[in-house]
Each structure stands twice: as C-alpha cells, then as structure tokens.
Scaffold this active site. Structure first.
Site, PDB file in Angstrom:
ATOM      1  N   GLU A   1      26.675 -25.854   2.865  1.00  0.00           N
ATOM      2  CA  GLU A   1      25.272 -25.538   2.585  1.00  0.00           C
ATOM      3  C   GLU A   1      24.307 -26.450   3.341  1.00  0.00           C
ATOM      4  OE1 GLU A   1      25.504 -23.621  -1.852  1.00  0.00           O
ATOM      5  OE2 GLU A   1      25.462 -25.803  -1.764  1.00  0.00           O
ATOM      6  N   VAL A   2      24.504 -26.546   4.642  1.00  0.00           N
ATOM      7  CA  VAL A   2      23.670 -27.409   5.473  1.00  0.00           C
ATOM      8  C   VAL A   2      22.554 -26.581   6.119  1.00  0.00           C
ATOM      9  CG1 VAL A   2      23.618 -29.008   7.422  1.00  0.00           C
ATOM     10  CG2 VAL A   2      25.623 -28.937   5.911  1.00  0.00           C
TER      11      VAL A   2
END
Length: 533
Positions: A324-325
């Site tokens: 989840e970057v």
C-alpha cells in the site's frame, strides 16, 4: 413468539440434535488439528494426578521439555481433588509419561522437525514401552505431542478423575506446512505483554508456530530502538511501549512453546509514526509517508533498526512490508522530485529502489526478506530471489509467485484476515494455500500460511475472541493432511470437532467466541451449551 424467534428456536433444536448425535460418532477424532495418522480402541484409562515425567534421548533432559510437561500437567489436572487416593498408584492406569527426544539441537527455525509419535496404553505384562510414550526428533516435536496428549485427557465429573477414552491410542503426526502463522498488530492498538503471551500460549494449543509481530505502523511506533532512541516518541503514550527487554521476553516465551517470532518493519509506506522522533524521515511536513527515499539518513535509520532487532529476533525470516505504497507526494516534494530527476527515476522506480535497498540491508544482517505481494506484483523480476512473497490481496498470487521460483506465504484477505468479521468458520477452513498449484515442486515453494489479526478495531477487550476459534480452522488446514480434511461434509466431520476445540480453549481460559455466529467475536445469542454454539 414471532416468526424470527420460531426459526431461531427450530435452528437451535436442529443444531442440538445434529451435534448430540455427532459427538456420539465414534469415527470422529476429537484432536485439533487432526493428526496425520491415528488409531484408537475402546478402553477408558484413568490418569494419576501425580503423573510423573521420565525422559530419554539426547534432548530429553531439556528445560523446554520439563517446563512444557509442567504447563500441561496443570492444564490436565485443573480439577484435581485432594480426595483422590493419590498414594495408591495402582488404582490409576497411567502414572508415567515418558518423553524421548532424539536430538539435543534446540535451534528453532523454519523447517524445525515437529513430528512426533504418541502411544497411550494401559501397562500390562506384554508392554515394553510403558504407560504413555512420546518420541520426537526435536523438543518441538515433543511439545506438539504433549499438546495432543493433553487433548486426549478429559476430566470425568462422576469419578472425579482424569480419563482417556478410546484407548489405546497410536498417533504418528507431522505438520503439512512448515510455516503456520498468526499476525498480531500492536501498532493500531497497543497490546500489553501479558496479553501477547496469552495469545502465544493459545497458539501452541492449535500447533501454530510463527507469531508475525507487526510491531509498528503509521499510527504508532511503540518499540524501543537503542540506535535511534527517539523513534518510540511515535508511541501513542509513554505507557504504551515495548522495551528491548520486553521483546527479548516475548521471543524467549514463544521459543519455550515452539513458536518463532518474525518481526515486521513495514517500509516505505505505513511509517508516518517514525517522524514523530525524527522529522527528517518525512519528505515534508505535509508528506509524511512514504519515508524519504532521497536521504541516506532514511536508510541509516533502517539499518540501525535492523541491527538492533537482529540481536533480539533469531528467526531467519524478517518482514519488510512494502504494501500500500502511495508515492504521489514524492512527486510533489521539491527535493525528492529533484532527486528523482537526478537519478532518472519515476516514483515507481523509486519504490522499487527503496524496497530492494531495504532487502539488501536485511540480507546483510543474515535475514531472508519477506515482502507483501505488491512488491512481487509491481517488479517481480527485480526482487532478490530469496524473497518470500506474502499474499494478501486475493487468490492466485502464490501460484504466480512459485511459478517464478519464489517462495510464498498464503494469507488471502477474503478468508484469513481475522478483522473481516463476516467471514464464517467454514470459509476459513476451506481456504487452500495450494489452490491452483498442481506441480509438486512448485507446491513445495508454498511454505505455509498465516491468519492476520489487524487491530484497527481490536484491542485487549476483544482481540482473543476475534482470533479464536476461526484461527483454529486455518490451523487445521495448515497442519493436517489435505485429503483428510477436504472430503465429505465438513458440517459433520469438522464442525463438531471445532465446537469441541473451542470449548477446550474456553476451559483453558482462552475467551474464544462461539463458532457459528454470523459475525465473529459476538457473544452467544441465547442460552445453550458451549458445544452447540
């Protein structure tokens, strides 16, 4: 009585009739998880409340065995009464438990041998083995055998003695997967040390063997890091922290129960809390994560954290996150944007650069890196070949990962995310880590699976009843033979046994929630037996 109440009553009656008959079904084995091979008889044996331990083999004299026997003896004889004729050993069928451990190697790593052989029979003139016997290659196999032995023991309220039904028992057992994990998130909500220990203890009852400690995240940084002592300024409060000594204690406590502890430092996203102690780790006050890819200081801190943690966590696997970057604000931060231009990188390239550089640091400390699946999905060909891909987003990822030669951990969020409270026990139970993987050599690359207790909505007040009993459904999937638990009607073959195990957990002080509630961790909907809910 309204229609809804009538239907509820009817369902309760049907459930009672179903499980009353199922519990009388002699074909069911009330051991969880189901052993690889077992046979039983028709005898009932009594167990001496002064049951004594006899050890043998190179590893039999280990403190792990002695402490384990002491723990299980307290569990087995919770109801012991002083009115027992304890000085008349002859009235009890089983007075000795002999444990033979062939190896004195107590190193606990991925793939440590957890197999065991268990024999429980009444002493007679022909018996050369003794009254109850466990043999294992390692102390950790012996612990698994002790757990199984304890599950065979039941307190009889009429005779006020502990008895073993359906003896003699002959069990040869080993796990299907080497990695059988539970993720515990202590960033979203802090969990006191004693609660973490209670959870580790309960993991051993289901033969889980890896605590994935998601210690830190964007919300809080509760862990002491001596090399960078301001990092835990990111904790919620000064009372919600873990000292170095606390972490050592957790690892030691877990090892005594045959459980590895895998720490996670989730980078470059999920790291906003780092900047509370070191604001230079933020690209800017308005861009607090991902961590600043343009500064060497960022990687100095990561190296310092990993150096300190390597002294605490001996397990060979270390989780580096990578999920989840969102890199948008790298592009909107002037010095990072300039760094990207200077290095001819896009933000996607910088994400890859960050993950690979962190992997190199972990490998330099002697760790095998584990990363969430986004890293594989985004730049599989660039990942270090030692990388273990941790699936979570959906199905089919492990199949793709092993096809490229990577090892994989299965945690499909649709089934094995325990914070998804609407997932019923049977969906957890049927989720198969090897789904879509038919080649044997590729199947071997799936090292196991993990249920994940994310803690956005779980703290000490509800965490254990959120974990249990659904985690046990996954635990049997990971331990027991696939063909033994994948055929037939699991409502008849597995559910009565899971009810029984849930009640066993309750008797041991674990607040496991009812099995069949529509919504996990809910209390019972009405009066009933533990074995019916």
């Amino acid at each position: 009585m309204n229609m809804k109440s009538s239907l509820t009553l009817l369902l309760t009656i049907c459930t009672f009739l179903l499980y009353s008959s199922a519990e009388l079904d002699g074909s069911l084995t009330y051991i969880w998880p189901l052993p690889a091979k077992s046979s039983s008889g028709n005898d009932t044996l009594s167990v001496d409340p002064e049951l004594s331990l006899v050890v043998g083999g190179k590893g039999g004299d280990s403190s792990i065995i002695k402490d384990g026997f002491g723990r299980y003896k307290k569990i087995i004889f919770k109801h012991s009464s002083k009115s027992y004729p304890v000085n008349k050993r002859s009235v009890f069928d089983i007075g000795i438990l002999k444990i033979v451990v062939l190896s004195d190697n107590e190193e606990l790593q991925l793939g440590a041998d957890e197999s065991y052989f268990l024999l429980v029979e009444k002493r007679n003139g022909q018996s050369i083995i003794g009254e109850a016997y466990i043999e294992a290659k390692t102390v950790y196999g012996a612990l698994r055998g002790l757990e199984t032995f304890s599950q065979l023991c039941a307190f009889d309220y009429e005779t006020k003695t502990v008895q073993i039904y359906k003896a003699p028992w002959y069990i040869v057992d080993k796990p299907r997967f080497a990695y059988r994990g539970l993720l515990l998130d202590t960033s979203r909500h802090y969990l006191p040390i004693n609660v973490i220990k209670q959870i580790i203890e309960s993991m051993s009852y289901a033969k889980l063997n890896v605590l994935h400690w998601h210690i830190i995240d964007e919300q809080s940084f509760p862990l002491e890091v001596p090399s960078y002592p301001n990092l835990w300024k990111g904790s919620y409060t000064k009372w919600e922290r873990y000292t170095v000594e606390d972490a050592y204690d957790i690892v030691s406590f877990a090892k005594m129960r045959g459980i590895n502890v895998m720490a996670e430092v989730d980078i470059p996203g999920h790291a906003e809390s780092w900047g509370a102690g070191y604001p230079d780790l933020w690209p800017s006050p308005s861009c607090r994560e991902p961590l600043d890819v343009a500064k060497n200081f960022t990687f100095d801190v990561i190296s310092g954290i990993l150096t300190d943690l390597r002294k605490i966590f001996p397990f060979g696997l270390f989780h580096l996150g990578g999920d989840e970057v969102n890199t948008d604000c790298w592009n909107s931060t002037s010095h990072v944007k300039q760094w990207l231009l200077d290095h001819n990188m896009t933000t996607k390239d910088a994400y890859q650069y960050f993950v690979l550089r962190a992997q190199e640091i972990a490998i330099s400390k002697g760790w095998t890196p584990v990363n969430w699946e986004e890293t594989f999905n985004t730049f599989a060909s660039k990942l270090n070949p030692r990388t273990i891909v941790h699936n979570w987003l959906g199905g089919g990822v492990c199949a793709k990962a092993v096809a490229k030669g990577f090892r994989c951990i299965f945690s499909n969020q649709g089934f094995w995310y325990l914070d998804h409270l609407d997932v019923p026990w049977d969906d957890v139970y049927k989720a198969e880590p090897l789904e879509g993987i038919n080649d044997t050599s590729m199947q071997d690359l799936v090292i196991g699976g993990e249920v994940c207790m994310w803690a956005e909505t779980a703290d000490t007040s509800v965490v254990q009843q959120t974990i249990w009993p659904r985690a046990a459904a996954a635990a049997e999937r990971m331990w027991s033979k696939r063909e033994a638990i994948s055929s037939g009607n699991i409502t008849l073959t597995a559910l009565p046994r899971l009810h029984y195990f849930r009640c066993l957990l309750n008797r041991r002080g674990v607040p496991a929630a009812p099995v069949t509630n529509d919504y996990a961790r809910q209390p019972p909907t009405g009066p009933a037996s533990c074995y019916e809910q």
